[in-house]
Design a protein around this motif. Sequence first.
Motif, PDB file in Angstrom:
ATOM      1  N   ALA A 118       0.837  -1.208   0.000  1.00 14.35           N
ATOM      2  CA  ALA A 118       0.000   0.000   0.000  1.00 14.35           C
ATOM      3  C   ALA A 118       0.872   1.259   0.000  1.00 14.35           C
ATOM      4  O   ALA A 118       0.489   2.281  -0.557  1.00 14.35           O
TER       5      ALA A 118
ATOM      6  N   GLU B 253       2.991  12.135   0.012  1.00 13.52           N
ATOM      7  CA  GLU B 253       2.180  12.765   1.048  1.00 13.52           C
ATOM      8  C   GLU B 253       2.816  12.555   2.428  1.00 13.52           C
ATOM      9  O   GLU B 253       3.430  11.524   2.671  1.00 13.52           O
TER      10      GLU B 253
ATOM     11  N   GLU C 223       1.886   9.296   4.238  1.00 16.52           N
ATOM     12  CA  GLU C 223       2.481   8.066   3.737  1.00 16.52           C
ATOM     13  C   GLU C 223       3.874   7.814   4.301  1.00 16.52           C
ATOM     14  O   GLU C 223       4.186   6.721   4.763  1.00 16.52           O
TER      15      GLU C 223
ATOM     16  N   LEU D 261      -7.817   6.862   8.955  1.00 12.10           N
ATOM     17  CA  LEU D 261      -7.481   5.440   8.806  1.00 12.10           C
ATOM     18  C   LEU D 261      -7.683   4.715  10.129  1.00 12.10           C
ATOM     19  O   LEU D 261      -8.278   3.632  10.192  1.00 12.10           O
TER      20      LEU D 261
ATOM     21  N   ARG E 143     -11.501   4.593  11.260  1.00 12.15           N
ATOM     22  CA  ARG E 143     -12.243   3.629  10.453  1.00 12.15           C
ATOM     23  C   ARG E 143     -11.878   2.194  10.822  1.00 12.15           C
ATOM     24  O   ARG E 143     -12.744   1.319  10.863  1.00 12.15           O
ATOM     25  N   LEU E 144     -10.578   1.983  11.088  1.00 10.72           N
ATOM     26  CA  LEU E 144     -10.142   0.623  11.426  1.00 10.72           C
ATOM     27  C   LEU E 144     -10.889   0.103  12.652  1.00 10.72           C
ATOM     28  O   LEU E 144     -11.195  -1.080  12.755  1.00 10.72           O
TER      29      LEU E 144
ATOM     30  N   PHE F 181     -14.954  12.315   9.999  1.00 12.52           N
ATOM     31  CA  PHE F 181     -14.690  11.983   8.587  1.00 12.52           C
ATOM     32  C   PHE F 181     -15.186  13.026   7.593  1.00 12.52           C
ATOM     33  O   PHE F 181     -14.673  13.102   6.487  1.00 12.52           O
ATOM     34  N   ASP F 182     -16.203  13.769   7.973  1.00 12.18           N
ATOM     35  CA  ASP F 182     -16.907  14.622   7.017  1.00 12.18           C
ATOM     36  C   ASP F 182     -16.582  16.084   7.323  1.00 12.18           C
ATOM     37  O   ASP F 182     -17.078  16.671   8.283  1.00 12.18           O
TER      38      ASP F 182
ATOM     39  N   ALA G 267      -9.490  -0.055   7.117  1.00 13.24           N
ATOM     40  CA  ALA G 267      -8.910   1.251   7.457  1.00 13.24           C
ATOM     41  C   ALA G 267      -9.177   2.267   6.350  1.00 13.24           C
ATOM     42  O   ALA G 267      -9.314   3.466   6.612  1.00 13.24           O
ATOM     43  N   LEU G 268      -9.257   1.785   5.119  1.00 19.09           N
ATOM     44  CA  LEU G 268      -9.410   2.698   3.989  1.00 19.09           C
ATOM     45  C   LEU G 268     -10.869   3.074   3.736  1.00 19.09           C
ATOM     46  O   LEU G 268     -11.150   4.151   3.212  1.00 19.09           O
TER      47      LEU G 268
ATOM     48  N   GLY H 245     -20.867  10.904   5.316  1.00 21.69           N
ATOM     49  CA  GLY H 245     -19.963  11.400   4.286  1.00 21.69           C
ATOM     50  C   GLY H 245     -18.518  11.241   4.695  1.00 21.69           C
ATOM     51  O   GLY H 245     -18.192  11.178   5.884  1.00 21.69           O
ATOM     52  N   VAL H 246     -17.647  11.149   3.707  1.00 21.99           N
ATOM     53  CA  VAL H 246     -16.208  11.050   3.963  1.00 21.99           C
ATOM     54  C   VAL H 246     -15.480  12.024   3.043  1.00 21.99           C
ATOM     55  O   VAL H 246     -15.666  11.989   1.829  1.00 21.99           O
ATOM     56  N   THR H 247     -14.674  12.866   3.629  1.00 26.73           N
ATOM     57  CA  THR H 247     -13.840  13.781   2.852  1.00 26.73           C
ATOM     58  C   THR H 247     -12.539  13.059   2.516  1.00 26.73           C
ATOM     59  O   THR H 247     -11.841  12.583   3.410  1.00 26.73           O
TER      60      THR H 247
ATOM     61  N   GLU I 115      -8.788  12.109   1.284  1.00 29.38           N
ATOM     62  CA  GLU I 115      -7.407  12.606   1.330  1.00 29.38           C
ATOM     63  C   GLU I 115      -6.575  11.921   0.247  1.00 29.38           C
ATOM     64  O   GLU I 115      -6.792  10.759  -0.068  1.00 29.38           O
ATOM     65  N   GLU I 116      -5.571  12.641  -0.258  1.00 31.75           N
ATOM     66  CA  GLU I 116      -4.682  12.072  -1.282  1.00 31.75           C
ATOM     67  C   GLU I 116      -4.037  10.769  -0.804  1.00 31.75           C
ATOM     68  O   GLU I 116      -3.962   9.780  -1.541  1.00 31.75           O
ATOM     69  N   ALA I 117      -3.545  10.781   0.441  1.00 32.12           N
ATOM     70  CA  ALA I 117      -2.817   9.605   0.933  1.00 32.12           C
ATOM     71  C   ALA I 117      -3.707   8.364   0.896  1.00 32.12           C
ATOM     72  O   ALA I 117      -3.245   7.263   0.580  1.00 32.12           O
ATOM     73  N   GLU I 118      -4.989   8.558   1.202  1.00 37.54           N
ATOM     74  CA  GLU I 118      -5.882   7.404   1.291  1.00 37.54           C
ATOM     75  C   GLU I 118      -6.118   6.739  -0.061  1.00 37.54           C
ATOM     76  O   GLU I 118      -6.031   5.523  -0.196  1.00 37.54           O
TER      77      GLU I 118
ATOM     78  N   MET J 112      -4.360   6.913  -2.685  1.00 34.31           N
ATOM     79  CA  MET J 112      -3.122   6.341  -3.229  1.00 34.31           C
ATOM     80  C   MET J 112      -2.763   5.044  -2.517  1.00 34.31           C
ATOM     81  O   MET J 112      -2.334   4.071  -3.160  1.00 34.31           O
ATOM     82  N   LEU J 113      -2.914   4.992  -1.197  1.00 32.77           N
ATOM     83  CA  LEU J 113      -2.665   3.734  -0.472  1.00 32.77           C
ATOM     84  C   LEU J 113      -3.544   2.624  -1.049  1.00 32.77           C
ATOM     85  O   LEU J 113      -3.079   1.510  -1.307  1.00 32.77           O
TER      86      LEU J 113
ATOM     87  N   PHE K 207      -1.320   8.883  -9.212  1.00 32.25           N
ATOM     88  CA  PHE K 207      -0.199   9.035  -8.271  1.00 32.25           C
ATOM     89  C   PHE K 207       0.682  10.258  -8.521  1.00 32.25           C
ATOM     90  O   PHE K 207       1.348  10.726  -7.610  1.00 32.25           O
TER      91      PHE K 207
ATOM     92  N   ARG L 132      -4.486  14.857  -8.986  1.00 32.58           N
ATOM     93  CA  ARG L 132      -4.457  13.410  -9.155  1.00 32.58           C
ATOM     94  C   ARG L 132      -5.900  12.922  -9.254  1.00 32.58           C
ATOM     95  O   ARG L 132      -6.711  13.217  -8.377  1.00 32.58           O
TER      96      ARG L 132
ATOM     97  N   THR M  66     -16.070  15.627  -0.566  1.00 32.42           N
ATOM     98  CA  THR M  66     -16.750  14.830   0.451  1.00 32.42           C
ATOM     99  C   THR M  66     -17.778  13.938  -0.246  1.00 32.42           C
ATOM    100  O   THR M  66     -18.708  14.436  -0.865  1.00 32.42           O
TER     101      THR M  66
END
Lengths: 345, 345, 345
Positions: A39, A215, A218, B221, B224-225, B234-235, C39-40, C211-213, C215-218, C220-221, C234, C244, C286
Amino acid sequence: MGAAKTNPGRFFEDYRLGEMIRHAVPRTVSGGERALYHALYPARHALYSSDEFARASGLPAAPIDDLAAFHVVFGKTVPDISLNAVANLGYAEGRWHLPVYPGDTLRSESEVIGLKQNSNGKSGVVYVRTRGLNQRDDVVMDYVRWVMVRKNDLDAPAPETVIPELQKVIPAEDLVIPEGLDFTRYDFDLAGEAHRWGDYAVGETIDHVDGVTIEEAEHMLATRLWQNTAKVHFDATFRPDGQRLIYGGHVISLARALSFNGLANAQMIVGLNGGAHANPCYAGLTVKAWSEVLDKAETAAPGVGAIRLRLVATSGGEAFTLKGEDGRYLPHVLLDLDYWALMPM
Amino acid sequence: MGAAKTNPGRFFEDYRLGEMIRHAVPRTVSGGERALYHALYPARHALYSSDEFARASGLPAAPIDDLAAFHVVFGKTVPDISLNAVANLGYAEGRWHLPVYPGDTLRSESEVIGLKQNSNGKSGVVYVRTRGLNQRDDVVMDYVRWVMVRKNDLDAPAPETVIPELQKVIPAEDLVIPEGLDFTRYDFDLAGEAHRWGDYAVGETIDHVDGVTIEEAEHMLATRLWQNTAKVHFDATFRPDGQRLIYGGHVISLARALSFNGLANAQMIVGLNGGAHANPCYAGLTVKAWSEVLDKAETAAPGVGAIRLRLVATSGGEAFTLKGEDGRYLPHVLLDLDYWALMPM
Amino acid sequence: MGAAKTNPGRFFEDYRLGEMIRHAVPRTVSGGERALYHALYPARHALYSSDEFARASGLPAAPIDDLAAFHVVFGKTVPDISLNAVANLGYAEGRWHLPVYPGDTLRSESEVIGLKQNSNGKSGVVYVRTRGLNQRDDVVMDYVRWVMVRKNDLDAPAPETVIPELQKVIPAEDLVIPEGLDFTRYDFDLAGEAHRWGDYAVGETIDHVDGVTIEEAEHMLATRLWQNTAKVHFDATFRPDGQRLIYGGHVISLARALSFNGLANAQMIVGLNGGAHANPCYAGLTVKAWSEVLDKAETAAPGVGAIRLRLVATSGGEAFTLKGEDGRYLPHVLLDLDYWALMPM
């Protein structure tokens, strides 16, 4: 009073030649580390992605990525070796002796093999040979690293200067090939590329084309996973510029994963000849990579060749540019790594 | 029409004294949760990092972090207890009864043990005792929590006020020591620090020095886990200020992990005496931590002592500052936690 | 020279009708993938969260999320199918044949089942039927996907136009119900909602509220974890706007997880009738979701009903709005997915 309980790290005068340091916090790795590695990095080498592919290559299962094993071993040394380091100066004689599998528990120990106080009397260079050991006390990898460390007590006497003799390049015959490794039934379709060992020429360069914009979350997830505790990677208030410096190992893993595109069959890393973190890396940079074939050698394992590669990570600039006329790394070069990998012949 | 299918959460008038609520979505934990916990927090306590270290301490393997177990148990209660909560008021009588291992499946249930409508008639305080159970219906942990919950129907009659009697501190003799735990062959090198139970004095304070700047991706992360569904985490469009509020448990785990530096041998958390989320936490803040030794006690297990600690997380300010002259928490204090841990004697 | 080693991707003229493409990089999944999936995404469907719940439903353990299996299978096709794709045009006839469990190794292969050059002569549409296979060569899922791909050699002759006949909707009787699945002892408390198959009416719509906003890291992971290599996800320097583009599958998984709130008992996804990525998704948006019940059917498995759902992901706007008067998707609609799920009756 409380300060007495926290780890101040070691200073230059705290190291003794020949001393053996047992590093803290052993680590059991699992499928969780494997999933997280995939990941965090665009890792696709089939031997580390598929138990079936690994079995078809003579291994019992897919190992944890060789660089993940390196990061775990390395991370443990940080509190004892580099907490007060001013600079990470180099690596040499890195060898992987045994693949690491889910369920294995790793620990690290380092022997001080060289000391040299700087002429300004304020710091010195410490050379250590670090070994990663598994739960059976087998060495899974070892490498030499040298760092510049501050002195705390400027009046402490300089130690006798001892600079270890280090191999510039590990001879191919000293590389350890994992027991049972056999690439004679290698499936190039599943591996992702058709190019075999014989298709690469010494001097050939490969632009890996793909890029990843980094990021903060990461590199911190990765660096924590390896239990690397250096403040500079996590605490944005630590440096005057408010930037978190990215762990050099994160750049190594990112560049290696990017190198899949063109080197998909450079499956196992077995030797680390040297490496320089040419410029610091920060979140927001887009990392790309290129490679150069430095050498090739046969091995005794069936169908397995060794290939020596330069892996360069950049944050822009033209591929294949490395140093300026002054001999210094260009500003966009992040990493210059020299390693041996194993490839199907 | 669709609204009828989604969970509106419970309001104050929906709780009945003595009622038992079975919370949804049991969870099987694995090495994946362990790896993620170490990626999300700078966790280094050896007992949770290494199967070998855990075995040398008399356990069958490294458990999932005690706080991870807490988060899993806690997360399940959110849809039933705190979806319409205005404030999380406190914790008490938290005890860990059994370590949680990869492969275990956790579920949660809560008993309503107290109710008190507020004088404004618009909300009330709900006290629940929550139990986490494994696949064998053994209690792995339990704790009391009380929250302020809105009324939906302001005309609903006030329930009889019942405020449970709660222990301010769990007596050391009521702590549950995991079966087989034995610290007589404890390896202080591998654990990371030399300080044993006898080296800590009641009243001693420890500045844990390290800091972590929090990113949005990380706390989401984590939250949510643990399958915590509170929208506010989250929002970004949920609150008028456009900020996502960080789950208080994320701050607890972060502070506990930071406390390794100075309390590396406070291995297992076995009691939660109380805790306050003193100020909200947001991404971008740099979290640091300090601890105070509140009490010490012997236990019946070989080589195992108990230590009661205050753990304070901050977003700046001087270490060891907690409350202003008005008795209120200072603005930089995020968390004030009171817990029992087990340490080698 | 180096360019010859990297994968240029395939262009329209490189596909032949009937050709079978074996995709690279098989993947062994573990508890690590399961933990990361949770987690994602705010995934809470009990069958995928708890081994015990899965066993009580007649399965040997909790499978990897059906969409995770889809992403793994799909990710492998990207280097061969969509590296030079201009647009992902559609999905059809997606069926899950076997649950995927930790320890399974997945690989993918695609058959070219249709080709149609566009009238401008610069691109064409490629239809493939992709199969995901496990280590026993059993098909775990298959689906049809068509993409618009650029031509590299504009002079290459147009192939004969073949457009496959595809089912608009998979008939319920063609859905594969996992062997042993039995919902007669289904625990609605543990699953999180009381609504059973009989409680949903065709035409009913459900606003999933949460709702979920992003993130770039998420994203991409996630996208890396599925080994999807498309640069656009990426590399922030790849598109002129510096953004991205988020992998469409990330939006699918996010929306599906959000749909728990109102569809907690729509446990297993067994059919993908179609789907459109209506508008691109970027970090900072979101995401919310709503569903519409499109159809219902009985199955032969004890206590198991099938429900056909439209799942719509949005980045704002009113729930239940989908297309404008011009018949086009409204700008806030990200995804319009049509799938079959299994529910307790």
